[in-house]
Design a protein around this motif. Structure first.
Motif, PDB file in Angstrom:
ATOM      1  N   LEU A  88      -3.748  -1.395  -1.018  1.00 30.41           N
ATOM      2  CA  LEU A  88      -4.919  -1.381  -0.127  1.00 30.41           C
ATOM      3  C   LEU A  88      -5.204   0.032   0.380  1.00 30.41           C
ATOM      4  O   LEU A  88      -4.421   0.958   0.133  1.00 30.41           O
ATOM      5  CB  LEU A  88      -4.682  -2.302   1.089  1.00 30.41           C
ATOM      6  N   CYS A  97      -6.510   0.683   4.046  1.00 34.07           N
ATOM      7  CA  CYS A  97      -7.066   0.262   5.339  1.00 34.07           C
ATOM      8  C   CYS A  97      -7.618   1.469   6.086  1.00 34.07           C
ATOM      9  O   CYS A  97      -7.029   2.553   6.039  1.00 34.07           O
ATOM     10  CB  CYS A  97      -5.979  -0.389   6.192  1.00 34.07           C
ATOM     11  N   ARG A  98      -8.668   1.243   6.812  1.00 39.48           N
ATOM     12  CA  ARG A  98      -9.305   2.338   7.553  1.00 39.48           C
ATOM     13  C   ARG A  98      -8.331   2.995   8.534  1.00 39.48           C
ATOM     14  O   ARG A  98      -8.316   4.200   8.716  1.00 39.48           O
ATOM     15  CB  ARG A  98     -10.503   1.765   8.320  1.00 39.48           C
ATOM     16  N   CYS A 155      -5.045   3.213   8.371  1.00 41.21           N
ATOM     17  CA  CYS A 155      -3.704   3.481   7.810  1.00 41.21           C
ATOM     18  C   CYS A 155      -3.123   4.794   8.354  1.00 41.21           C
ATOM     19  O   CYS A 155      -3.763   5.827   8.333  1.00 41.21           O
ATOM     20  CB  CYS A 155      -3.767   3.556   6.291  1.00 41.21           C
ATOM     21  N   ASN A 210       1.827  -6.244   3.670  1.00 45.42           N
ATOM     22  CA  ASN A 210       0.432  -6.497   4.059  1.00 45.42           C
ATOM     23  C   ASN A 210      -0.026  -7.934   3.761  1.00 45.42           C
ATOM     24  O   ASN A 210      -1.164  -8.299   4.054  1.00 45.42           O
ATOM     25  CB  ASN A 210      -0.511  -5.458   3.434  1.00 45.42           C
ATOM     26  N   ASP A 239       1.247  -8.954   7.521  1.00 46.08           N
ATOM     27  CA  ASP A 239      -0.009  -8.622   8.184  1.00 46.08           C
ATOM     28  C   ASP A 239      -1.071  -9.658   7.842  1.00 46.08           C
ATOM     29  O   ASP A 239      -1.058 -10.246   6.760  1.00 46.08           O
ATOM     30  CB  ASP A 239      -0.562  -7.279   7.682  1.00 46.08           C
ATOM     31  N   LYS A 283      -4.944  -8.935   7.438  1.00 46.44           N
ATOM     32  CA  LYS A 283      -5.882  -7.812   7.410  1.00 46.44           C
ATOM     33  C   LYS A 283      -7.270  -8.332   7.754  1.00 46.44           C
ATOM     34  O   LYS A 283      -7.949  -8.938   6.904  1.00 46.44           O
ATOM     35  CB  LYS A 283      -5.881  -7.167   6.012  1.00 46.44           C
ATOM     36  N   SER A 317     -11.436  -4.997  10.899  1.00 48.13           N
ATOM     37  CA  SER A 317     -10.513  -3.919  11.303  1.00 48.13           C
ATOM     38  C   SER A 317     -10.290  -2.936  10.159  1.00 48.13           C
ATOM     39  O   SER A 317     -10.259  -1.722  10.362  1.00 48.13           O
ATOM     40  CB  SER A 317      -9.145  -4.492  11.699  1.00 48.13           C
ATOM     41  N   THR A 318     -10.131  -3.478   8.944  1.00 41.41           N
ATOM     42  CA  THR A 318      -9.738  -2.626   7.807  1.00 41.41           C
ATOM     43  C   THR A 318     -10.910  -1.931   7.133  1.00 41.41           C
ATOM     44  O   THR A 318     -10.750  -0.947   6.433  1.00 41.41           O
ATOM     45  CB  THR A 318      -9.052  -3.460   6.713  1.00 41.41           C
ATOM     46  N   THR A 366     -12.991  -4.715  15.638  1.00 44.30           N
ATOM     47  CA  THR A 366     -12.536  -6.059  15.248  1.00 44.30           C
ATOM     48  C   THR A 366     -13.432  -7.139  15.863  1.00 44.30           C
ATOM     49  O   THR A 366     -13.711  -7.126  17.060  1.00 44.30           O
ATOM     50  CB  THR A 366     -11.069  -6.289  15.693  1.00 44.30           C
ATOM     51  N   ASP A 398      -4.784  -0.881  17.798  1.00 43.49           N
ATOM     52  CA  ASP A 398      -4.859   0.305  16.943  1.00 43.49           C
ATOM     53  C   ASP A 398      -4.314   1.496  17.725  1.00 43.49           C
ATOM     54  O   ASP A 398      -4.805   1.814  18.808  1.00 43.49           O
ATOM     55  CB  ASP A 398      -6.336   0.529  16.567  1.00 43.49           C
TER      56      ASP A 398
END
Ligand code: SF4
Length: 223
Positions: free
Chosen positions: A33, A35-36, A38, A100, A120, A122, A126-127, A158, A184
């Protein structure tokens, strides 16, 4: 067979239900993945054979709670994960998998050797990725054979709808699974705190046990 491992170190667990436990961390290189939010961008790795990595882990033996297989995403290298977790399992070390939660078929291959699954959810809002609800559902079904809890990163972006979808899934698959709402770590605004408060109320109403736990290792400056 060789595994690509970004780092091996000992520290304390900074997230989730086992917060504060001493662990040996094995950080797998690579993830499926992006994720934004990360915070684990990995650029290099060392190659280990399973026995070679096991010998390295044995050097740490001092009252550790468990070996934490983390990443990246450990299940991307499921054949190697299976071999190393077999060795630690046989040696009565506890295996803790941070994942994840999107690769259920890979989990099926290793679940016999895993003691605790920290998976997780996801949330797409959020991602900034597509949703993984079908994969998460299958994953939780497999993980439920062992001890499992779920973490979801909550950002400014989110949406409540993602939380509702998550709670429905938990209720339908394994209703006693604990959901950790993880703020976050890059954001700490009043609006995020209010959002977490509102989300907690929804979880209470839906009768799913939920905790709000930040990434404590970052607050304490630990690895
Ligand atoms: S799954 Fe984890 S390691 Fe992979 S991109 Fe997302 S936050 Fe980063």
């Amino acid at each position: 067979m060789k595994g690509k491992i970004a780092e091996v170190f000992d520290s304390v667990q900074g997230e989730g239900l086992y917060l504060g436990e001493k662990q040996i961390f094995v950080r797998f290189f690579g993830c499926n993945l992006s994720c934004r939010f990360c915070d684990t961008k990995l650029y290099s790795f060392s190659e280990y054979g399973p026995q070679e990595l096991y010998e390295r882990l044995k050097m740490y033996r001092k009252n550790y709670h468990s070996v934490c297989f983390t990443g990246g995403e450990p299940l991307v290298q499921k054949d190697f994960l299976k071999e190393i977790s077999k060795l630690t399992h046989k040696d009565n070390l506890k295996n803790y998998l941070e994942t994840n939660g999107t690769l259920p078929d890979a989990l099926k291959d290793v679940i016999d050797y895993i003691d605790i699954v920290a998976m997780d959810f996801k949330f797409p809002s959020s991602t900034d990725l597509n949703s993984f609800w079908d994969a998460h559902r299958l994953f939780l079904e497999v993980a439920s054979a062992k001890e499992v809890f779920i973490k979801a990163v909550i950002c400014e972006s989110t949406e409540e709808g993602d939380l509702i979808d998550a709670l429905r899934l938990i209720r339908e698959v394994a209703k006693n699974t604990i959901l950790i709402l993880q703020p976050d770590s890059g954001a700490s605004s009043e609006s995020l705190i209010n959002k977490l408060d509102g989300f907690k109320d929804i979880c209470r109403r839906e009768k799913i046990t939920t905790c709000v736990i930040p990434q404590v290792h970052k607050i304490m400056g630990l690895k």
